[in-house]
Design an enzyme around this catalytic site. Structure first.
Site, PDB file in Angstrom:
ATOM      1  N   SER A 253       0.801  -1.210   0.000  1.00 27.39           N
ATOM      2  CA  SER A 253       0.000   0.000   0.000  1.00 27.39           C
ATOM      3  C   SER A 253       0.835   1.261   0.000  1.00 27.39           C
ATOM      4  O   SER A 253       1.995   1.283   0.410  1.00 27.39           O
ATOM      5  CB  SER A 253      -0.953   0.009   1.189  1.00 27.39           C
ATOM      6  OG  SER A 253      -0.231   0.388   2.339  1.00 27.39           O
ATOM      7  N   LYS A 254       0.189   2.304  -0.473  1.00 25.29           N
ATOM      8  CA  LYS A 254       0.799   3.614  -0.539  1.00 25.29           C
ATOM      9  C   LYS A 254       1.190   4.061   0.869  1.00 25.29           C
ATOM     10  O   LYS A 254       2.252   4.610   1.101  1.00 25.29           O
ATOM     11  CB  LYS A 254      -0.268   4.550  -1.114  1.00 25.29           C
ATOM     12  CG  LYS A 254       0.158   5.948  -1.321  1.00 25.29           C
ATOM     13  CD  LYS A 254      -0.991   6.697  -1.964  1.00 25.29           C
ATOM     14  CE  LYS A 254      -0.717   8.182  -1.959  1.00 25.29           C
ATOM     15  NZ  LYS A 254      -1.675   8.922  -2.746  1.00 25.29           N
TER      16      LYS A 254
END
Ligand code: GLU
Length: 482
Positions: A253-254
């Site tokens: 994930s970012k």
């Protein structure tokens, strides 16, 4: 049949590792079959426009060596390859579907739809567009069009039956139409096609034979097949790829900073190592081989060995692989890549980077760790004199208390500050003193580095520090020992 694959990213401003792997597999498969690899930018969602986002895609693919045969910048027989520049391509096909009854004009306003949705949901139902405008007669539709009422075109999805297809990786897939399809919009009010529609039209017009994409599209595929069939077109071969995950339950994930290609490059991973490792996340060669160049991957890749289960992206494995690439790298290349990281702590000190690079190459796993490993060269860490103790080297604080003052004049007398000269001067004295080598070199190295483990030994470190700093640190050690 000439194999034609494509990578069809939406420009978000970042390249997700899963996207890089999709591009890689599509590239490998095309190259392996002497086919073409096409880059198409899917940017019909103009609200999500991010300036510079297409450049991120080009730069990443180029860095990775995934060169495309046709695409926005290189052109090709099926251009343009940016969907927003193909706006006029799609409407005729939508109209053809309206003619054949597979699609219809819809004049519902947002507000009307919202009201009906709220009513359905209030009654505990799940909203899907209710085919309200399907019942309009041809004349009514024409009247509304003539009156300039805003419209969209929707797919007339089947509400019964099932759709089956075979995916190369996931095998036979069957979806109930009532669940997997809805009357999705094909052409939006602004005249732009939706992503789902443009994707099908372009895959056909660009002659794509094998569609590779993330497995999140498995359940959308029945809609695409409905459109292909309605237009009388051949359905491509589907190769859906397992998701790239951090572990069995988390996606990259970012937020955790591990999702994008750029995250890894900024941390100092090598593109070759990243590509090599990514190839193995979701695919295995069926042999023990772990190291592959891109041409070797073209040879070895086999779509039938792509796994169904999610690919776990193990950063430690990648670090290990990266360190192997660094160790084998041509020295000049290592030096040029390492120098900016040396600069982060040593800029302006005149340190011999070439010598430092020789010492650091085998000790570099990822480049971003270099500064912490060489920080002691810039500043003597505040160490505990207990580390002068080393049983094997026959050293302890009292030995160091004797040795450091002896070393000082020896080092002061070295005229030409080279590793060899420092070595010769110190070794000669060790002989003369009749001391064990370790009992001199251990205290020397501790005093000038302030730590037990260092890249290189006492002579290398003294050389890299320079005479003045070496002597200053010896004095500091003498003071610490009291
Ligand atoms: N534009 C889609 C995406 O970025 C690509 C889906 C496909 O390859 O069909 O996820």
């Amino acid at each position: 049949m000439t194999v034609r694959t494509r990578f069809a990213p939406s420009p978000t401003g970042f390249m997700h590792l899963g996207g890089v792997r999709t591009a890689l597999y599509a590239y490998l498969f095309a190259r392996q079959h002497g086919g073409q690899f096409i880059l198409r930018i899917e940017d019909t969602d103009q609200e999500r426009f991010v300036p510079g986002a297409t450049e991120v895609i080009y730069d990443t693919l180029r860095d990775c060596g995934l060169n495309w045969d046709e695409g926005p910048d290189v052109g090709g027989p099926c251009g343009p390859y940016i969907q927003s520049e193909r706006k006029d391509t799609y409407l005729p096909y939508a109209k053809q579907l309206v003619e054949s009854g597979h699609a219809y004009y819809c004049f519902c306003t947002k507000k009307e739809i919202e009201e009906r949705r709220a009513a359905v949901e209030a009654a505990g139902g799940v909203w899907k567009y209710d085919k309200h405008c399907l019942s309009l007669s041809k004349e009514e539709v024409q009247q509304k069009l003539d009156a300039g009422i805003p419209w969209t075109i929707r797919m007339n999805a089947p509400t019964e039956g099932e759709t089956s297809y075979t995916d190369v990786v996931f095998g036979d897939m069957t979806f109930r139409n009532a669940e997997s399809m809805d009357d999705m919009v094909l052409i939006k009010q602004d005249g732009m096609p939706t992503y789902n529609f443009a994707n099908v039209i372009d895959d056909h017009l660009m002659g794509i034979t094998h569609v590779m994409r993330g497995m999140e599209y498995l359940s959308s595929t029945p809609r695409y097949n409905y459109l292909y069939t309605a237009l009388g077109w051949e359905i491509p071969t589907y190769i859906h790829l397992p998701t790239v995950m951090r572990d069995s339950t988390h996606k990259l994930s970012k937020r955790t900073g591990d999702a994008y290609y750029s995250d890894y490059i900024e941390k100092g991973f090598l593109t070759e190592a990243l590509i090599n490792y990514l190839a193995l996340v979701g695919w295995n060669p069926g042999t023990d081989q772990e190291f592959f160049t891109l041409p070797e991957l073209v040879e070895a890749f086999d779509i039938h060995r792509i796994n169904k289960s999610p690919g776990i992206f193990d950063p430690y494995k990648l670090e290990w692989m990266n360190s192997q690439y660094v160790a084998k790298m041509n020295f000049e290349k290592y030096l040029s890549l390492a120098a900016p990281w040396f600069d982060k702590v040593l800029a302006g000190r005149g340190t011999d980077y070439r010598r430092l690079a020789e010492l650091m190459q085998s000790r570099t796993d990822i480049f971003s760790r270099i500064p912490e490993k060489i920080a002691f060269l810039a500043e003597l860490p505040d160490y505990d004199t207990a580390i002068f103790f080393n049983k094997k080297q026959k050293s302890d604080e009292s030995v160091a208390r004797e040795v450091l003052p002896l070393l000082k004049p020896v080092l002061e007398s070295v005229e030409e500050w080279t590793e060899q000269k420092i070595h010769d001067a110190v070794m000669e004295k060790i002989q003369e003193w009749g001391r064990k080598t370790g009992s001199v070199l251990w205290p020397m190295r501790i005093a000038i580095s302030g730590q037990e483990s260092t890249p290189g030994g006492a002579f290398e470190i003294a050389y890299l520090l320079g005479r003045e700093e070496t002597l200053r640190r010896l004095d500091d050690g003498i003071r610490r020992l009291g």
